[in-house]
Motif scaffolding. Structure first.
Motif, mmCIF file in Angstrom:
data_model
loop_
_atom_site.group_PDB
_atom_site.id
_atom_site.type_symbol
_atom_site.label_atom_id
_atom_site.label_comp_id
_atom_site.label_asym_id
_atom_site.label_seq_id
_atom_site.Cartn_x
_atom_site.Cartn_y
_atom_site.Cartn_z
ATOM 1 N N ASP A 137 53.732 -29.351 -23.217
ATOM 2 C CA ASP A 137 53.206 -29.177 -24.705
ATOM 3 C C ASP A 137 51.930 -28.432 -24.659
ATOM 4 O O ASP A 137 51.734 -27.605 -25.408
ATOM 5 N N LEU A 138 51.234 -28.513 -23.462
ATOM 6 C CA LEU A 138 50.038 -27.762 -23.336
ATOM 7 C C LEU A 138 50.380 -26.029 -23.144
ATOM 8 O O LEU A 138 49.747 -25.410 -23.502
ATOM 9 N N ALA A 139 51.315 -26.140 -22.670
ATOM 10 C CA ALA A 139 51.785 -24.638 -21.941
ATOM 11 C C ALA A 139 52.194 -24.017 -23.078
ATOM 12 O O ALA A 139 51.977 -22.670 -23.316
ATOM 13 N N VAL A 140 53.011 -24.679 -24.117
ATOM 14 C CA VAL A 140 53.316 -24.139 -25.140
ATOM 15 C C VAL A 140 52.249 -23.578 -26.215
ATOM 16 O O VAL A 140 52.242 -22.545 -26.803
ATOM 17 N N PHE A 141 51.411 -24.684 -26.312
ATOM 18 C CA PHE A 141 50.070 -24.556 -27.146
ATOM 19 C C PHE A 141 49.160 -23.227 -26.452
ATOM 20 O O PHE A 141 48.977 -22.222 -27.299
ATOM 21 N N ALA A 142 49.189 -23.119 -25.127
ATOM 22 C CA ALA A 142 48.498 -22.065 -24.711
ATOM 23 C C ALA A 142 49.071 -20.475 -24.940
ATOM 24 O O ALA A 142 48.515 -19.624 -24.914
ATOM 25 N N ALA A 143 50.448 -20.942 -24.883
ATOM 26 C CA ALA A 143 51.235 -19.550 -25.090
ATOM 27 C C ALA A 143 50.955 -18.964 -26.701
ATOM 28 O O ALA A 143 50.891 -17.920 -26.803
ATOM 29 N N ILE A 144 51.001 -20.002 -27.464
ATOM 30 C CA ILE A 144 50.752 -19.766 -28.936
ATOM 31 C C ILE A 144 49.372 -19.135 -29.044
ATOM 32 O O ILE A 144 49.240 -17.927 -29.873
ATOM 33 N N ILE A 145 48.445 -19.511 -28.738
ATOM 34 C CA ILE A 145 47.205 -19.159 -28.681
ATOM 35 C C ILE A 145 47.097 -17.980 -27.820
ATOM 36 O O ILE A 145 46.019 -16.842 -28.451
#
Length: 200
Positions: A137-145
């Motif tokens: 989840d954090l990886a997806v969030f980091a990718a979005i940002i």
């Protein structure tokens, strides 16, 4: 952080948001020499898009489940939608707006539909649905940002980007990214069909 998930999410979002293409369209919508206005619109659109994408990614799946919609059905429908988007990127000419008045363009058309459009919103739901742990989840969030910050930087530098890349470079890049997005879309459809068939 899950590097593989980050790279998958970053690639998919970069392709569908297309920061370079968005920046070139943005450049045609703003006064050329008003740096303050350009930066304000870029920052505002980025913040709005981040809220939309993260919020929709985190709460889109529970909302769909509340409606009785299986996430694998969303994978198939989202894959078809992304494939349609990719087909348009490969085959269609992009009409760029020519209006450059100083109006607030941060919500429309920047955030919706250029940055956080239907394809990007569908993609974040699928990415968060596939994330199997907090690190994913954090990886997806980091990718979005990361993609949104890159997109913001390109918008702020859009005048220089237009001079470097030009129309021909944008056309080549758009079609190349369209092929990658089409492959990602087919993978989503395949995964959805496989998961649905295994549940029977």
């Amino acid at each position: 952080m899950d590097v593989a998930t980050f790279l998958t999410a970053f690639t998919g979002l970069f392709v569908i948001i297309d920061p370079i293409g968005t920046a070139l369209i943005f450049n045609s919508m703003v006064p050329a020499n008003d740096t303050r206005y350009i930066n304000t619109m870029a920052i505002k659109a980025t913040l709005i898009s981040a809220i939309l994408l993260v919020g929709f990614g985190l709460y889109g799946e529970p909302f769909l489940q509340h409606l009785g919609i299986n996430i694998n059905s969303v994978r198939i429908a989202g894959g078809l939608l992304l494939f349609y988007t990719a087909f348009g990127m490969i085959t269609h000419e992009v009409a760029t707006p020519t209006e450059s008045k100083k109006t607030d363009i941060s919500v429309y058309p920047l955030s919706i539909p250029l940055i956080a459009g239907p394809g990007a919103l569908t993609l974040v739901i699928l990415l968060f649905a596939q994330a199997s742990s907090v690190t994913s989840d954090l990886a997806v969030f980091a990718a979005i940002i990361s993609v949104l910050l890159l997109n913001m930087l390109f918008m702020m530098l859009s005048k220089h980007l237009q001079r470097i890349i030009g129309h021909t470079g944008d056309e080549i890049l758009r079609r190349f990214l369209g092929v990658i997005l089409a492959a990602l879309a087919v993978q989503f459809v395949y995964d959805g069909i496989k998961n649905l068939s295994s549940s029977f």
